[in-house]
Design an enzyme around this catalytic site. Structure first.
Site, PDB file in Angstrom:
ATOM      1  CB  THR A 124      -0.900   0.005   1.256  1.00  0.00           C
ATOM      2  OG1 THR A 124      -1.490   1.295   1.407  1.00  0.00           O
ATOM      3  CG2 THR A 124      -0.118  -0.295   2.531  1.00  0.00           C
ATOM      4  CG  ASP A 125      -1.093   5.027  -0.944  1.00  0.00           C
ATOM      5  OD1 ASP A 125      -1.649   4.344  -0.050  1.00  0.00           O
ATOM      6  OD2 ASP A 125      -1.672   5.987  -1.509  1.00  0.00           O
ATOM      7  CD  GLU A 126      -3.208   3.810   4.576  1.00  0.00           C
ATOM      8  OE1 GLU A 126      -2.949   3.609   5.771  1.00  0.00           O
ATOM      9  OE2 GLU A 126      -4.370   3.932   4.149  1.00  0.00           O
ATOM     10  CE1 TYR A 149      -3.406  -2.382   5.917  1.00  0.00           C
ATOM     11  CE2 TYR A 149      -3.142  -0.052   5.382  1.00  0.00           C
ATOM     12  CZ  TYR A 149      -3.298  -1.370   4.980  1.00  0.00           C
ATOM     13  OH  TYR A 149      -3.333  -1.676   3.632  1.00  0.00           O
ATOM     14  CE  LYS A 153      -0.264  -4.457   3.075  1.00  0.00           C
ATOM     15  NZ  LYS A 153      -0.751  -5.758   2.517  1.00  0.00           N
TER      16      LYS A 153
END
Ligand code: NAD
Ligand code: DAU
Length: 335
Positions: A124-126, A149, A153
């Site tokens: 994810t870009d997060e 989260y 990741k």
């Protein structure tokens, strides 16, 4: 002939991916490995019942024996399974570390033993953290996860990189921005707001609503994951985004107008703790190296998504009837 282990294929993105790949590539068989958490839903796959190229296996990526058994005869792995909701990770990070980090490690070991040809880590870009008013995330942006989260990741991504480097393991990592489309669990912004508004319920906008997300249709993301599987170079990271930055409050007002609802249904609520302000993706590497580009314009994709939720109120009701409460309802009651 590829036999792909797809993890998390009963969730939102995984189920869209499985459906899309089965219909576009008749030489592929999919072993769909999913333990059916609250977000996993066999109804997302009901149209695939009886398809001889789709085998569903109920299993947990944190269970080494189950993963090893499912890996028999598998040529490739595409790893979607995860705990995916930021708000839930703020309530309890335990399942996020367990599934996203330990589960990935167990999957990596089994995939290495099975000598798979390619392993795709769907990230994810997060993991890049939060942007200021300008700039874009590239594949070179340092990892700076801000939520439990995204930290889990990022931990998984680091393990994948380490396995690739140490064992010459054929892994690629994809990092995508916010997805929307059919079958998304109604805890994420777009399906939560659409399903609330269809029932004339208010929508909880966190903080000042000026946080920005870069929206991409789920099928564009799925095409990107497929391209990374087919053409991605081991050790490389590929970003996907929709070049579609919108502040949450603007998106909320757009949903209200598309659904013909009044702005009095907007309820500003307490902000998400540690809320990332802005995400925006530079996806030029995926465009030049994978031959991928986002294809679904946001206005068409959003209209089709709203139409899907209108046509599938029974799907939403079945989820909400299982004592489902959104994060905010659990914390503070109905908005
Ligand atoms: P989702 O929550 O809708 O689905 C997750 C699926 O994984 C569910 O079917 C669940 O049952 C399964 N699962 C969870 N824990 C498992 C375990 N221990 N063993 C086996 N299966 C398990 O998530 P999603 O939105 O479809 O996201 C899929 C992947 O894409 C995730 O890795 C997420 O981090 C990533 N991603 C999501 C987005 C987005 O906007 N939704 C954007 C970029 C990346
Ligand atoms: O960027 C990719 C990520 O996008 C994925 O990795 C995650 O799995 C996915 O859940 C998503 O994370 P976000 O936290 O950005 O998505 P969410 O839909 O939860 O929230 C989108 C924005 O809307 C965010 O700024 C928080 C805000 N929000 C969300 C909800 C659920 C609200 O204002 N009100 C809400 O009720």
């Amino acid at each position: 002939m590829a036999r792909i282990l797809v993890t998390g294929g009963a969730g939102f993105i995984g189920s869209n991916f499985v459906r899309q790949l089965l219909s576009s590539d008749p030489s592929t068989t999919i072993v769909n490995f999913d333990c059916l958490t609250y977000a996993g839903n066999l109804a997302n796959l009901s149209d695939l019942a009886g398809n001889p190229r789709h085998e569903f296996v109920k299993g947990d990526i944190t269970n080494r024996e189950q993963v090893r058994a499912a890996m028999k005869g598998v040529t490739d792995v595409i790893h979607f399974a995860a705990e995916s909701h930021v708000d839930r990770s703020i309530q309890d990070s335990g399942p996020f570390v367990h599934t996203n980090v330990i589960g990935t490690q167990i999957l990596l070991d089994a995939a290495r033993e099975a000598k798979v040809a390619k392993y795709v880590q769907v990230s994810t870009d997060e993991v890049y953290g939060s942007l200021g008013e300008t700039g874009l995330f590239t594949e070179e942006t340092p990892l700076h996860p801000n939520s439990p989260y995204s930290a889990s990741k990022a931990g998984a991504d680091m393990l994948v990189m380490a396995y690739q480097h140490t064992f010459d393991f054929p892994a690629v990592i994809t990092r995508c921005s916010n997805n929307y489309g059919p079958y998304q669990f109604p805890e994420k912004l777009i399906p939560l707001f659409v399903s609330n508004l269809l029932a004339d319920e208010s929508v909880p906008v966190y903080g000042d609503g000026m946080q920005i997300r870069d929206w991409i249709h789920v099928l564009d993301h799925c095409r990107g994951v497929e391209a990374a599987w087919r053409r991605g170079k081991p050790g490389e990271v590929y970003n996907f985004g929709g070049r579609c930055e919108i502040p949450n409050i603007q998106l909320t007002k757009l949903l209200l107008s598309l659904l013909g609802k009044p702005e009095t249904l907007i309820r500003y609520v307490k902000d998400r703790p540690g809320h990332d302000r802005r995400y925006a993706i530079d996806c030029s590497k995926a465009e030049s190296e994978l031959g991928w580009a986002p294809q679904v314009p946001f206005d068409r994709g959003l209209a089709e998504t709203i139409a899907w939720y209108k046509a599938n109120t029974a799907w939403v009701a079945a989820i909400k009837n299982k004592d489902y409460l959104s994060y905010y309802e659990k914390q503070y009651g109905k908005a």
